[in-house]
Scaffold this motif. Structure first.
Motif, PDB file in Angstrom:
ATOM      1  N   GLU A  67       0.834  -1.206   0.000  1.00 47.62           N
ATOM      2  CA  GLU A  67       0.000   0.000   0.000  1.00 47.62           C
ATOM      3  C   GLU A  67       0.868   1.255   0.000  1.00 47.62           C
ATOM      4  N   VAL A  68       1.936   1.233   0.775  1.00 51.86           N
ATOM      5  CA  VAL A  68       2.874   2.355   0.796  1.00 51.86           C
ATOM      6  C   VAL A  68       3.538   2.511  -0.574  1.00 51.86           C
ATOM      7  N   TYR A 111      -0.113  -5.878  -9.165  1.00 49.45           N
ATOM      8  CA  TYR A 111      -0.518  -4.582  -9.707  1.00 49.45           C
ATOM      9  C   TYR A 111       0.343  -4.229 -10.914  1.00 49.45           C
ATOM     10  N   MET A 112      -0.322  -3.941 -12.022  1.00 44.80           N
ATOM     11  CA  MET A 112       0.365  -3.497 -13.226  1.00 44.80           C
ATOM     12  C   MET A 112       0.294  -1.979 -13.288  1.00 44.80           C
ATOM     13  N   GLY A 149       5.504  -3.613 -12.746  1.00 47.80           N
ATOM     14  CA  GLY A 149       4.586  -4.375 -11.906  1.00 47.80           C
ATOM     15  C   GLY A 149       5.005  -4.271 -10.452  1.00 47.80           C
ATOM     16  N   MET A 150       4.099  -4.610  -9.565  1.00 55.53           N
ATOM     17  CA  MET A 150       4.449  -4.636  -8.143  1.00 55.53           C
ATOM     18  C   MET A 150       3.476  -5.519  -7.371  1.00 55.53           C
ATOM     19  N   PRO A 189       9.915   4.491   0.419  1.00 53.57           N
ATOM     20  CA  PRO A 189       9.470   4.380   1.817  1.00 53.57           C
ATOM     21  C   PRO A 189       9.357   2.947   2.324  1.00 53.57           C
ATOM     22  N   ALA A 190       9.289   1.969   1.405  1.00 55.26           N
ATOM     23  CA  ALA A 190       9.229   0.567   1.811  1.00 55.26           C
ATOM     24  C   ALA A 190      10.601  -0.101   1.786  1.00 55.26           C
ATOM     25  N   GLY A 191      11.650   0.671   1.449  1.00 51.09           N
ATOM     26  CA  GLY A 191      13.012   0.162   1.549  1.00 51.09           C
ATOM     27  C   GLY A 191      13.667  -0.322   0.273  1.00 51.09           C
TER      28      GLY A 191
END
Length: 246
Positions: free
Chosen positions: A9-10, A35-36, A46-47, A233-235
């Motif tokens: 989500e971040v 998620y594209m 993508g993620m 933010p997620a590293g």
């Protein structure tokens, strides 16, 4: 390329705000969503949330994929060239393609993609999209020999910017990726993803406001352009780049 995130989500919010991506949610099975990311109507990345069975402490990271005609043949070549399969070729749902992950002989992780109805990045080299991929490794010669053997690409080594040696991987004479000696001792070999932006300094400022951390402040590379290295933010580490004006 795609992102494995410890907090999807971040990550979704950060990259959508930074690059203007729209995200299409797709069922990835086992209760997971892939998620594209779309820009100008084309898929650019993508993620997804990091898999539940990921090793404890595994950070978020961008994974790079090389296109191959046959994932199964490429997997055989990987093992023959001294690489290690992390998992064997498998088909992605909905006929998107077949893929597998491996490590090259120096330990850098790389994905291989046999296209089905999804060819890969639909838009590159424009703001908000991938512009370059770069292998940073402790043994450039060994790594490049591996990628040549597996994919059939060729290579060329020459000075670039402040570096006396920079190796480019070429397909049909076109530079498609780079390789260089790890600039920081102690790092494990890895592939770095570069995104194109209009203005490095403005993008760095915006990224920081969105929760990013600066790994390497904006700097100029002679004959190449201006770039910076960030941590989202997620590293996950990534680079941004703007080339020289034509």
């Amino acid at each position: 390329m795609d992102l494995s995130s410890t907090d999807i989500e971040v990550s979704k919010k950060f990259y959508s705000d930074l690059f203007g991506w729209e995200l299409d949610a797709m069922d990835a099975g086992n209760g997971m969503t892939y998620y594209m990311a779309k820009l100008k109507g084309r898929y650019v990345a993508g993620m997804m949330q990091q898999l539940p069975d990921a090793p404890e402490g595994m950070p978020s990271y961008w994974a790079n994929y090389l296109a191959v005609d046959s994932a199964d043949e490429a997997a055989r070549r990987v093992e023959g060239a001294g690489g290690t399969l992390l998992f064997p070729p498998d088909s992605v749902p909905n006929g998107s393609g077949r893929m597998f992950f491996a490590t090259d002989p120096t330990g850098a992780q790389i994905g291989f993609w046999e296209a089905g109805n999804h060819p890969g990045s639909g838009l590159v080299n424009e703001p908000g999209t991938m512009i370059w991929n770069e292998l940073q490794t402790d043994d450039v010669h060994k790594a490049v020999a591996f990628y040549e053997a597996v994919t059939g690409c060729t290579s060329e080594t020459a000075p670039a910017g402040d570096l006396q040696e920079y190796t480019s991987l070429l397909v049909d004479g076109k530079r498609i990726a780079g390789a260089l000696k790890l600039p920081i001792e102690g790092l494990s070999p890895f592939w770095m993803t570069y995104f194109n932006v209009v203005d490095i300094d403005d993008t760095v400022k915006q990224a920081v406001e969105l929760g990013s951390h600066i790994i390497a402040p904006a700097f100029d590379v002679s004959g190449v352009g201006r770039m910076a290295v960030l941590m989202d933010p997620a590293g996950a580490a990534f680079s941004i780049m703007t080339g020289l004006a034509a």
